[in-house]
Design a protein around this motif. Structure first.
Motif, PDB file in Angstrom:
ATOM      1  N   GLU A   1       0.727  -1.128   0.014  1.00 55.03           N
ATOM      2  CA  GLU A   1      -0.107  -0.007   0.254  1.00 55.03           C
ATOM      3  C   GLU A   1       0.872   1.236  -0.038  1.00 55.03           C
ATOM      4  O   GLU A   1       0.595   2.281  -0.669  1.00 55.03           O
ATOM      5  N   ASP A   2       2.031   1.315   0.704  1.00 53.37           N
ATOM      6  CA  ASP A   2       2.908   2.309   0.478  1.00 53.37           C
ATOM      7  C   ASP A   2       3.538   2.634  -0.689  1.00 53.37           C
ATOM      8  O   ASP A   2       3.643   3.732  -1.074  1.00 53.37           O
ATOM      9  N   TRP A   3       3.751   1.546  -1.317  1.00 54.96           N
ATOM     10  CA  TRP A   3       4.253   1.639  -2.787  1.00 54.96           C
ATOM     11  C   TRP A   3       3.207   2.375  -3.719  1.00 54.96           C
ATOM     12  O   TRP A   3       3.524   3.047  -4.539  1.00 54.96           O
TER      13      TRP A   3
ATOM     14  N   GLY B   1       4.665  -8.112  -3.488  1.00 53.55           N
ATOM     15  CA  GLY B   1       3.992  -7.227  -3.830  1.00 53.55           C
ATOM     16  C   GLY B   1       4.244  -6.232  -4.697  1.00 53.55           C
ATOM     17  O   GLY B   1       3.394  -5.525  -5.431  1.00 53.55           O
ATOM     18  N   LEU B   2       5.489  -5.931  -4.503  1.00 57.56           N
ATOM     19  CA  LEU B   2       6.031  -4.738  -5.447  1.00 57.56           C
ATOM     20  C   LEU B   2       5.898  -5.080  -6.857  1.00 57.56           C
ATOM     21  O   LEU B   2       5.491  -4.062  -7.694  1.00 57.56           O
ATOM     22  N   LYS B   3       6.325  -6.203  -7.166  1.00 60.46           N
ATOM     23  CA  LYS B   3       6.197  -6.652  -8.792  1.00 60.46           C
ATOM     24  C   LYS B   3       4.702  -6.335  -9.278  1.00 60.46           C
ATOM     25  O   LYS B   3       4.596  -5.711 -10.302  1.00 60.46           O
ATOM     26  N   GLU B   4       3.642  -6.602  -8.596  1.00 62.38           N
ATOM     27  CA  GLU B   4       2.220  -6.337  -9.041  1.00 62.38           C
ATOM     28  C   GLU B   4       1.998  -5.022  -9.176  1.00 62.38           C
ATOM     29  O   GLU B   4       1.015  -4.480  -9.954  1.00 62.38           O
ATOM     30  N   VAL B   5       2.531  -3.980  -8.044  1.00 61.73           N
ATOM     31  CA  VAL B   5       2.368  -2.669  -8.135  1.00 61.73           C
ATOM     32  C   VAL B   5       2.855  -2.056  -9.452  1.00 61.73           C
ATOM     33  O   VAL B   5       2.354  -1.144  -9.944  1.00 61.73           O
ATOM     34  N   ILE B   6       4.255  -2.437  -9.663  1.00 60.12           N
ATOM     35  CA  ILE B   6       4.607  -1.930 -10.869  1.00 60.12           C
ATOM     36  C   ILE B   6       4.045  -2.327 -12.226  1.00 60.12           C
ATOM     37  O   ILE B   6       3.703  -1.587 -12.984  1.00 60.12           O
ATOM     38  N   LYS B   7       3.575  -3.510 -12.313  1.00 60.16           N
ATOM     39  CA  LYS B   7       2.921  -4.070 -13.435  1.00 60.16           C
ATOM     40  C   LYS B   7       1.463  -3.139 -13.554  1.00 60.16           C
ATOM     41  O   LYS B   7       1.138  -2.874 -14.699  1.00 60.16           O
ATOM     42  N   SER B   8       0.868  -2.766 -12.446  1.00 55.33           N
ATOM     43  CA  SER B   8      -0.486  -2.233 -12.371  1.00 55.33           C
ATOM     44  C   SER B   8      -0.171  -0.916 -12.942  1.00 55.33           C
ATOM     45  O   SER B   8      -0.874  -0.129 -13.490  1.00 55.33           O
TER      46      SER B   8
ATOM     47  N   SER C   1      10.204  -2.441 -16.838  1.00 52.65           N
ATOM     48  CA  SER C   1      10.804  -3.662 -16.710  1.00 52.65           C
ATOM     49  C   SER C   1      10.939  -3.592 -14.831  1.00 52.65           C
ATOM     50  O   SER C   1      11.080  -2.292 -14.580  1.00 52.65           O
ATOM     51  N   HIS C   2      11.303  -4.755 -14.381  1.00 54.38           N
ATOM     52  CA  HIS C   2      11.672  -4.783 -13.132  1.00 54.38           C
ATOM     53  C   HIS C   2      12.721  -5.410 -12.815  1.00 54.38           C
ATOM     54  O   HIS C   2      13.018  -6.618 -13.368  1.00 54.38           O
ATOM     55  N   GLN C   3      13.813  -4.905 -12.141  1.00 53.74           N
ATOM     56  CA  GLN C   3      15.296  -5.245 -11.866  1.00 53.74           C
ATOM     57  C   GLN C   3      15.324  -5.704 -10.468  1.00 53.74           C
ATOM     58  O   GLN C   3      15.146  -4.664  -9.787  1.00 53.74           O
ATOM     59  N   LEU C   4      15.755  -6.839 -10.155  1.00 52.38           N
ATOM     60  CA  LEU C   4      15.983  -7.174  -8.775  1.00 52.38           C
ATOM     61  C   LEU C   4      17.199  -6.881  -8.535  1.00 52.38           C
ATOM     62  O   LEU C   4      18.012  -7.097  -9.348  1.00 52.38           O
TER      63      LEU C   4
ATOM     64  N   LEU D   1      12.947 -19.172 -10.825  1.00 50.37           N
ATOM     65  CA  LEU D   1      11.514 -18.442 -10.926  1.00 50.37           C
ATOM     66  C   LEU D   1      11.846 -16.954 -11.219  1.00 50.37           C
ATOM     67  O   LEU D   1      10.851 -16.330 -11.990  1.00 50.37           O
ATOM     68  N   LYS D   2      12.966 -16.332 -10.553  1.00 51.18           N
ATOM     69  CA  LYS D   2      12.867 -14.979 -10.876  1.00 51.18           C
ATOM     70  C   LYS D   2      14.358 -14.527 -11.750  1.00 51.18           C
ATOM     71  O   LYS D   2      14.595 -13.365 -11.778  1.00 51.18           O
ATOM     72  N   LYS D   3      14.650 -15.400 -12.630  1.00 44.55           N
ATOM     73  CA  LYS D   3      15.720 -15.025 -13.460  1.00 44.55           C
ATOM     74  C   LYS D   3      15.538 -14.054 -14.180  1.00 44.55           C
ATOM     75  O   LYS D   3      16.548 -13.331 -14.327  1.00 44.55           O
ATOM     76  N   GLU D   4      14.509 -13.783 -14.788  1.00 42.11           N
ATOM     77  CA  GLU D   4      14.350 -12.674 -15.887  1.00 42.11           C
ATOM     78  C   GLU D   4      14.685 -11.394 -14.953  1.00 42.11           C
ATOM     79  O   GLU D   4      15.226 -10.371 -15.527  1.00 42.11           O
ATOM     80  N   LEU D   5      14.136 -11.209 -13.715  1.00 46.37           N
ATOM     81  CA  LEU D   5      14.195 -10.126 -13.059  1.00 46.37           C
ATOM     82  C   LEU D   5      15.586  -9.756 -12.660  1.00 46.37           C
ATOM     83  O   LEU D   5      15.880  -8.428 -12.158  1.00 46.37           O
ATOM     84  N   TYR D   6      16.392 -10.670 -12.667  1.00 49.98           N
ATOM     85  CA  TYR D   6      17.806 -10.470 -12.098  1.00 49.98           C
ATOM     86  C   TYR D   6      18.487 -10.084 -13.470  1.00 49.98           C
ATOM     87  O   TYR D   6      19.900  -9.438 -13.292  1.00 49.98           O
ATOM     88  N   PHE D   7      18.341  -9.936 -14.453  1.00 49.04           N
ATOM     89  CA  PHE D   7      19.137  -9.749 -15.928  1.00 49.04           C
ATOM     90  C   PHE D   7      18.264  -8.719 -16.642  1.00 49.04           C
ATOM     91  O   PHE D   7      18.860  -8.574 -17.748  1.00 49.04           O
ATOM     92  N   ASN D   8      17.553  -8.120 -16.034  1.00 47.91           N
ATOM     93  CA  ASN D   8      16.594  -6.816 -17.111  1.00 47.91           C
ATOM     94  C   ASN D   8      17.557  -5.887 -17.364  1.00 47.91           C
ATOM     95  O   ASN D   8      17.642  -5.315 -18.447  1.00 47.91           O
TER      96      ASN D   8
END
Length: 172
Positions: A33-35, A60-67, A73-76, A137-144
């Protein structure tokens, strides 16, 4: 004394120029909610285009970014991944894994990096089954970050810019 969290939002343009966009504090712990409040405030102040959001792995941050930024893109944080590896693997194996990750980070493109990452993970999947599964499961998010020009990759693969800023304002 009340528990509080401070969110620091720093932008980086394609030339590598950094700018503090917002500084937010809320009582309690970090929340989805803060995000939403933070990003909506930035939008109301004129933010129109976000190419990449760099963050830790907050649930939850991934969903906020997508919405709010569906074309972003989202980079972890790569450094957080390396720390998690040290916490979840035996010392020698974590050292080897992270040394290989340091090489993979310098890959020419995301596809190549992901392929190398998958090969690296396959070496450890039997011993660290659930941990390696989470990484994959998060591999894409580490290499964006590899989708962006080489000149700015050093700024966008990790949250170190924000952590450095925060360390300067911490009260000891």
């Amino acid at each position: 004394i009340k528990k509080a969290v401070i969110y620091s939002i720093i932008s980086i343009d394609l030339s590598g120029k950094k700018e503090l966009c917002g500084f937010y504090s809320f009582f309690g712990s970090e929340t989805k909610e803060d995000w939403l409040v933070i990003f909506n405030d930035l939008i109301s102040r004129g933010l129109t285009r976000v190419l990449l959001v760099i963050s830790d792995d907050f649930s939850g941050l991934k969903e906020v970014i997508k919405s709010l930024f569906p074309n972003s893109s989202h980079q972890l944080c790569y450094i957080h991944m390396q720390r998690n590896i040290r916490r979840n693997m035996e010392k020698n194996e974590a050292k080897e894994f992270n040394e290989e990750l340091s090489i993979i980070r310098k890959s020419q493109n995301k596809e190549s990096a992901i392929e190398k990452f998958e090969n690296l993970c396959s070496k450890y999947k039997d011993k660290y089954k659930s941990f390696i599964k989470k990484l994959l499961l998060k591999k894409e998010l580490y290499f964006n970050f590899l989708d962006y020009p080489k000149a700015i990759r050093k700024h966008i693969y990790t949250t170190n810019i924000v952590e450095n800023f925060n360390s300067r304002i911490e009260v000891k």
